[in-house]
Enzyme design. Sequence first.
Site: not given
Length: 628
Positions: A159, A205
């Site tokens: 992830h 991110h």
Amino acid sequence: MPKRDKGAPPRASPPHTSPPGTESEAEAADEAGASAAEMGTYKCCIFFTRRFALGDTTTPEDVRVLFSRFAGGSPYMGADDLRRYLAAWGGADGEVAEQVVDRVLQDRSRTPRFGRPALTVDDFMHFLFSEDLNPPLRHSKVHQDMNAPLSHYFIYTGHNSYLTGNQLSSDCSDAPIIKALQIGVRVIELDIWPNSSKDDIDVLHGRTLTAPVSLIKCLRSIKEYAFVASPYPVIITLEDHLTPDLQAKVAKMVLEVFGDILYYPESKHLQEFPSPEALKGRVLLSTKPPKEYLEAKGGTMKDREIEPQFKKGEREEASWGLEVPDIQDEMQVADRSEDDILYHERGLDDNDSQKACKHVAPEYKHLITIKAGKPKGALVDALKNDPDKVRRLSLSEQELAKVAARNGPNIVSFAHRNMLRIYPKGTRFNSSNYNPFLGWVHGAQMVAFNMQGHGRALWLMYGFYKANGGCGYVKKPDFLMQTCPDGKVFDPKADLPVKATLKVKIYMGEGWHKDFKQTHFDSYSPPDFYVKVGIAGVPLDSVMRKTKAVEDNWVPLWEEEFAFPLTVPEIAVLRVEVHEQDVSEDDFGGQTALPVEELRPGIRAVSLFDHKGHKFESVKLLMRFEFT
């Protein structure tokens, strides 16, 4: 004790008594001198010191009995005797008795002065305590059927694979991607966004303080390292936040980097996923809508005034890992929650999602093999099977727990043909992880973990994927793929009978005096080690036990046995941790996790790892496994 030379090779075992006729008196004296040199001196008060000898290893009685049995009562075990032992109990793959004898004698620097090479009881002990010669797992290579569809396998999944640390302010890099591929991870996740000038693609991110890395750099590193640990397919999950023109640029970039190893189907929709065997050496793409990204993250830093810092105790969780939560408790808490937004949030629309998903570049869409749907309405409705196509559904750990509390069999049935991906909740800012069995017991193929984190949950992930030769694909057990004649499927919450009992005996441990400084555990005396051992799996099987603490000993001898009844041994993982007892807070001495189904019965050497998952040079335990 003198500081260990890190450059020197670790000694394979503590000193043992040598048999007559194999060493000179001078050599024996040298060994005695070396043993004396390994006495540790510790401060006591201000003016006094205490000395503790390392101590010779006491050979467990079970080992002596085993040696005597196969040696026919003789003080020596020849190659024929060892061959009978290996036939009964097994050893490393491909090793034959003569080779084992030669290797053991070579490791112990012994050359027989007469007769044929043979092992003494101490040599046999050395053999048992060598993981190279006597590993704890039955298979070092792929042994499962790899010709079933991808949906029939648990797949080693990462992830936010590009993050180097926490989820809010760490750098983005291809380094953690490379590291993940090197340990066998098969699913790499990349969040792709327009760069600052809107003419290229960055990986970062989004809506956090993370610094970007270029997509092209990540793709090239994936190609270079994709198959260093496993020949089976690598799946790249693209979390797409791009305009159609940049999507077209991604398509061109992907084709240029991967060329012929990129797999994509000719048909618009697959009715069944290809097999890992058919996809050997290939790279696949999978996407999900940006809407899932927004739900997982729960807003921006600005919206929620999140600061990239750790709360009290979270640093300990990041390095040690709190105890893995019980999945039954998680489902019960989720079921009591009145927050129905988990069920309906996916049916809402937002401008960000509409802008990103309204148009998709056709050349980009054509390259997607595993398509992620965007379910509408109640989440439980998204678990319905479509006989005409297969797809991938992504759920947060919280969503899974909530729907599993009442609809567990629906999840299991969905995962027969379709891909189910579980990802960490958005509040795991320190890159911690959840209990992976929450996904595995429901047949979820892609249980996505923050591989850049640490802790007990990640140790379970490492241990689980040691199965099937560490290739990153573990075939789901039959009970997770079967539908009974009455239409029922496996219910993870059902009361199940005990299938087997695993008996684990912990004999002893060694190697800490080589891998740690003398005062690492205690400034005033040698360490007081104890072992925690148990099972991770379905709630009925999950338990941890503990040995007594052996005081003031670098080579502790426990000789304690535990029995673990197992209702679902097929997916259970044996947990082992060593700690050093302290007045204030116990110190960490090593850990490992092993797939129960692949344990090799008998007395075995079990190497330990540090809290980051790195294998110690010397630290290991001698254990026995028995199934009844």
